[in-house]
Design a protein around this motif. Structure first.
Motif, PDB file in Angstrom:
ATOM      1  N   GLU A  24       0.829  -1.211   0.000  1.00 18.87           N
ATOM      2  CA  GLU A  24       0.000   0.000   0.000  1.00 18.87           C
ATOM      3  C   GLU A  24       0.861   1.258   0.000  1.00 18.87           C
ATOM      4  OE1 GLU A  24      -3.218  -0.073  -0.121  1.00 18.87           O
ATOM      5  OE2 GLU A  24      -3.807  -2.064   0.531  1.00 18.87           O
ATOM      6  N   GLU A  25       1.991   1.197   0.705  1.00 21.26           N
ATOM      7  CA  GLU A  25       2.829   2.392   0.818  1.00 21.26           C
ATOM      8  C   GLU A  25       3.495   2.722  -0.510  1.00 21.26           C
ATOM      9  OE1 GLU A  25       5.364   1.273   3.969  1.00 21.26           O
ATOM     10  OE2 GLU A  25       3.838   1.571   5.485  1.00 21.26           O
ATOM     11  N   LYS A  26       3.958   1.692  -1.208  1.00 19.96           N
ATOM     12  CA  LYS A  26       4.586   1.929  -2.512  1.00 19.96           C
ATOM     13  C   LYS A  26       3.545   2.387  -3.526  1.00 19.96           C
ATOM     14  CE  LYS A  26       8.235   1.937  -5.049  1.00 19.96           C
ATOM     15  NZ  LYS A  26       9.249   2.964  -4.717  1.00 19.96           N
ATOM     16  N   MET A  27       2.357   1.775  -3.470  1.00 18.47           N
ATOM     17  CA  MET A  27       1.295   2.169  -4.395  1.00 18.47           C
ATOM     18  C   MET A  27       0.935   3.640  -4.239  1.00 18.47           C
ATOM     19  SD  MET A  27      -1.190  -1.073  -4.151  1.00 18.47           S
ATOM     20  CE  MET A  27      -2.687  -0.377  -4.758  1.00 18.47           C
ATOM     21  N   ALA A  28       1.028   4.129  -2.980  1.00 16.71           N
ATOM     22  CA  ALA A  28       0.650   5.523  -2.722  1.00 16.71           C
ATOM     23  C   ALA A  28       1.574   6.499  -3.425  1.00 16.71           C
ATOM     24  CB  ALA A  28       0.662   5.790  -1.222  1.00 16.71           C
ATOM     25  N   GLU A  29       2.799   6.069  -3.784  1.00 19.33           N
ATOM     26  CA  GLU A  29       3.731   6.982  -4.450  1.00 19.33           C
ATOM     27  C   GLU A  29       3.384   7.185  -5.917  1.00 19.33           C
ATOM     28  OE1 GLU A  29       7.620   5.399  -3.738  1.00 19.33           O
ATOM     29  OE2 GLU A  29       7.211   5.238  -1.597  1.00 19.33           O
ATOM     30  N   TYR A  30       2.514   6.345  -6.468  1.00 20.49           N
ATOM     31  CA  TYR A  30       2.167   6.446  -7.888  1.00 20.49           C
ATOM     32  C   TYR A  30       0.770   6.975  -8.108  1.00 20.49           C
ATOM     33  CZ  TYR A  30       6.375   3.811  -8.539  1.00 20.49           C
ATOM     34  OH  TYR A  30       7.671   3.427  -8.522  1.00 20.49           O
ATOM     35  N   ARG A  31       0.088   7.366  -7.036  1.00 20.08           N
ATOM     36  CA  ARG A  31      -1.276   7.857  -7.176  1.00 20.08           C
ATOM     37  C   ARG A  31      -1.368   9.221  -6.514  1.00 20.08           C
ATOM     38  NH1 ARG A  31      -1.027   2.722  -7.664  1.00 20.08           N
ATOM     39  NH2 ARG A  31      -2.640   1.618  -8.801  1.00 20.08           N
ATOM     40  N   ASN A  32      -2.261  10.064  -7.024  1.00 21.39           N
ATOM     41  CA  ASN A  32      -2.312  11.398  -6.445  1.00 21.39           C
ATOM     42  C   ASN A  32      -3.026  11.373  -5.105  1.00 21.39           C
ATOM     43  OD1 ASN A  32      -5.101  11.829  -6.838  1.00 21.39           O
ATOM     44  ND2 ASN A  32      -4.735  12.387  -8.973  1.00 21.39           N
ATOM     45  N   TYR A  33      -3.012  12.526  -4.434  1.00 19.53           N
ATOM     46  CA  TYR A  33      -3.449  12.563  -3.043  1.00 19.53           C
ATOM     47  C   TYR A  33      -4.907  12.151  -2.864  1.00 19.53           C
ATOM     48  CZ  TYR A  33       0.860  14.752  -1.561  1.00 19.53           C
ATOM     49  OH  TYR A  33       2.166  14.977  -1.269  1.00 19.53           O
ATOM     50  N   ILE A  34      -5.746  12.387  -3.877  1.00 20.78           N
ATOM     51  CA  ILE A  34      -7.158  12.036  -3.731  1.00 20.78           C
ATOM     52  C   ILE A  34      -7.380  10.565  -4.064  1.00 20.78           C
ATOM     53  CG2 ILE A  34      -9.485  12.503  -4.576  1.00 20.78           C
ATOM     54  CD1 ILE A  34      -8.494  14.712  -2.830  1.00 20.78           C
ATOM     55  N   THR A  35      -6.768  10.073  -5.131  1.00 21.86           N
ATOM     56  CA  THR A  35      -7.014   8.671  -5.489  1.00 21.86           C
ATOM     57  C   THR A  35      -6.319   7.710  -4.519  1.00 21.86           C
ATOM     58  OG1 THR A  35      -5.296   8.907  -7.138  1.00 21.86           O
ATOM     59  CG2 THR A  35      -7.544   8.899  -7.921  1.00 21.86           C
ATOM     60  N   ASN A  36      -5.470   8.237  -3.645  1.00 23.79           N
ATOM     61  CA  ASN A  36      -4.910   7.384  -2.592  1.00 23.79           C
ATOM     62  C   ASN A  36      -5.953   6.981  -1.564  1.00 23.79           C
ATOM     63  OD1 ASN A  36      -2.273   6.758  -3.012  1.00 23.79           O
ATOM     64  ND2 ASN A  36      -1.533   8.722  -2.307  1.00 23.79           N
ATOM     65  N   ILE A  37      -7.035   7.755  -1.475  1.00 17.99           N
ATOM     66  CA  ILE A  37      -7.982   7.555  -0.370  1.00 17.99           C
ATOM     67  C   ILE A  37      -8.611   6.160  -0.369  1.00 17.99           C
ATOM     68  CG2 ILE A  37     -10.236   8.348   0.471  1.00 17.99           C
ATOM     69  CD1 ILE A  37      -9.178  11.194  -0.042  1.00 17.99           C
ATOM     70  N   PRO A  38      -9.155   5.656  -1.509  1.00 19.48           N
ATOM     71  CA  PRO A  38      -9.716   4.300  -1.442  1.00 19.48           C
ATOM     72  C   PRO A  38      -8.662   3.225  -1.182  1.00 19.48           C
ATOM     73  CG  PRO A  38     -10.517   5.453  -3.363  1.00 19.48           C
ATOM     74  CD  PRO A  38      -9.434   6.277  -2.802  1.00 19.48           C
TER      75      PRO A  38
END
Lengths: 165, 378
Positions: free
Chosen positions: B58-72
């Motif tokens: 999840e942490e690595k995935m968060a680096e490739y998505r913007n701040y809003i699409t990280n929410i789900p």
């Protein structure tokens, strides 16, 4: 407290449940009521309207084919793809509209937040099961249909416990 | 023939009396993890928890998505407690952007996170009941949890994984008449969970099985770095809602429940007492909440805050302190997101607690640590 009284108290507490009402939703026969008409979003204020996040509904007369819903879904589920539609609207020159794959959709509703033209809403429809993967892909024509959702019961709290009915 | 082994590959001495037992990863009593226990007869000699079977990056995935699409994505580690998992992330992004959240949104967030804490704890309690072979304690919490799930569905539109918190407030306002429905169902819920005392917490069979098993002393609890209900069950009065109040917790009267014993009975009782405290907080928040007003500030396309920044925010989740460290480099995506979760900190105590215990006590000690495998692996 000694052991015997403790066990009798525990049994007594269980026996009391014979008298209180049953708190079970008998699902296919009765279905829960929802708040509102599904999750919607008002772009002018930037705040959503509370409602259940179920299957989407697309308004063909408002959709401009701007692809913002598809872009919003890119990082989440990649469930929305833009497809050609036969009819032509003045505001939709490219004649493309979203097609949603419910095998991928996580029902977060970020696509609804992204739509600035009031064209994409969510409805209360949650029974989307299908016999094939292709059956889960909803074309713009299917998304246009307003679903019928039966809403029978809600949680009621009485003196004899909570119940559905 | 002697072989030179690498330093880490020293062969283990085989003792005829000791048997190695793998509990998990498919065992229903372990969750998505493996506990390697070495037993001598009925007693546990050593224990080695082996998490990591549900690591999803999840942490690595968060680096490739913007701040809003990280929410789900970021609420996936604990879907039953999704508002609390998202809370520190949202608070951190707000600090980076320098946004002031409307007052009503803060109260809505507090209500949502307290409801989520109860939903999580009820699920945890149901599993604790079935671990001990107490089927009634599985049925009752699983059923009564429905009262609060119904409230969350009315509030956010989803039963689990609500995706409700966003930087700048919450995504939608409360529905009409929500306050009355919430008050009625929360009051009934509190009445129901008080009934669990007779059947579960005062039950002599439960007391005999869990009292004085897996005792964690006050010093050890602090030294091992445990948090949340495990720390409070060992006699340390530490709750982030009280010590570092975020949002509107400083305006609410938060009472913490502390027990001194530190055994698995105390660890199982503290979350139950916390649920009653959550009901109190919800009632206070419903009373003090502004009746109208905005719940979300619009984010500007080009924010002018201190966008090159690192923040660390933490909240009290259902499993203890939950922190989120965000590094921003003025791009739509975060440079780094790191979750520091209570589950993993509490798991560290497991090998110390199980040494010398009977094997039959393993499930009750393990699950009393308030451990959620998916959250620890992230």
């Amino acid at each position: 407290m000694n052991t015997a009284t403790g066990i009798i108290k525990a049994l007594n507490s269980g026996i009391k449940h014979l008298a209180i009402k049953r708190f079970t939703l008998r699902y296919p026969e009765e279905k829960l009521k929802f708040v509102g008409d599904g999750y919607q979003f008002d772009p002018s204020t930037g705040v959503g309207i509370a409602g259940s996040k179920g299957r989407h509904m697309l308004f063909h007369d408002k959709c401009t084919g701007c692809q913002l819903c598809s872009i919003a879904c890119e990082g989440v589920a990649e469930a929305i793809g833009m497809v050609k539609v036969p009819e032509e609207h003045k505001h939709n020159k490219k004649a493309i509209m979203p097609q949603i794959d419910y095998g991928k959709c996580v029902f977060c509703g970020l696509c609804v937040d992204a739509c600035p033209f009031y064209a994409l809403y969510m409805t209360n429809d949650y029974e989307l099961s299908s016999f094939s993967k292709e059956g889960l892909i909803y074309t713009p024509a299917q998304l246009q249909v307003k679903p019928y959702v039966s809403q029978d019961v809600e949680i009621q709290i009485t003196n004899r416990g909570a119940t559905h009915g | 023939m002697s072989k030179e082994l690498l330093p880490g590959l020293a062969l283990q001495k085989v003792d005829e009396r000791i048997m190695t037992l793998n509990v998990g990863p498919q065992h229903p009593g372990s969750g998505h993890m493996r506990i390697i226990v070495q037993i001598d007869g009925d007693f546990i000699v050593a224990c080695d928890p082996d998490p990591g079977y549900v690591h999803r990056g999840e942490e690595k995935m968060a680096e490739y998505r913007n701040y809003i699409t990280n929410i789900p994505h970021l609420e996936r580690p604990v879907i039953h407690d999704s508002c609390n998992v998202l809370y520190p992330y949202v608070l951190g992004v707000e600090e980076i952007l320098g946004i002031e959240v409307p007052e009503r949104a803060k109260y809505v967030r507090v209500i949502a996170s307290e409801l989520n804490r109860c939903i999580y704890t009820m699920y945890w309690l149901a599993i604790y009941g079935i671990f001990l072979g107490h089927s009634t304690m599985f049925m009752w919490p699983a059923g009564d949890r429905e009262l609060l799930i119904d409230l969350m569905e009315k509030m956010t539109g989803a039963r689990v994984t609500h995706a409700h918190f966003v930087p700048g407030g919450v995504r939608n306002d409360l529905p009409a008449n929500f306050e009355d429905v919430c008050l009625r169902q929360v009051n009934y819920f509190e009445k129901r969970i008080k009934e669990y005392a007779a059947v579960f917490y005062d039950n002599p069979i439960l007391i005999a099985r869990t009292k004085d098993t897996g005792v964690l002393s006050r010093q050890d609890a602090i030294r091992l770095g445990t948090t949340g209900s495990v720390l409070r069950a060992s006699g340390v009065d530490y709750d982030l809602r009280k010590k570092e109040p975020y949002d509107v917790y400083d305006e609410l009267d938060v009472h913490t429940n502390v027990m001194k014993e530190g055994d698995s009975y105390a660890r199982s009782k503290v979350p139950w007492l916390d649920m009653m405290e959550s009901c109190n907080i919800i009632r206070q928040a419903l009373q003090k909440m502004p009746k109208s007003g905005s719940v979300r500030v619009k984010l500007k396309p080009n924010p002018k805050g201190k966008v090159f920044d690192t923040v660390y925010k933490r909240v009290e989740s259902g499993r203890g302190s939950l922190g989120c460290y965000i590094v921003s480099d003025a791009k739509p995506e975060p440079y780094r997101v790191k979750l520091s979760v209570g589950s993993f900190r509490n798991l560290i105590a497991l090998p110390y607690l199980l040494k010398g215990e009977k094997l039959g006590n393993m499930p009750s000690v393990y699950w009393s640590l308030n451990y959620w495998p998916v959250e620890a692996d992230r």
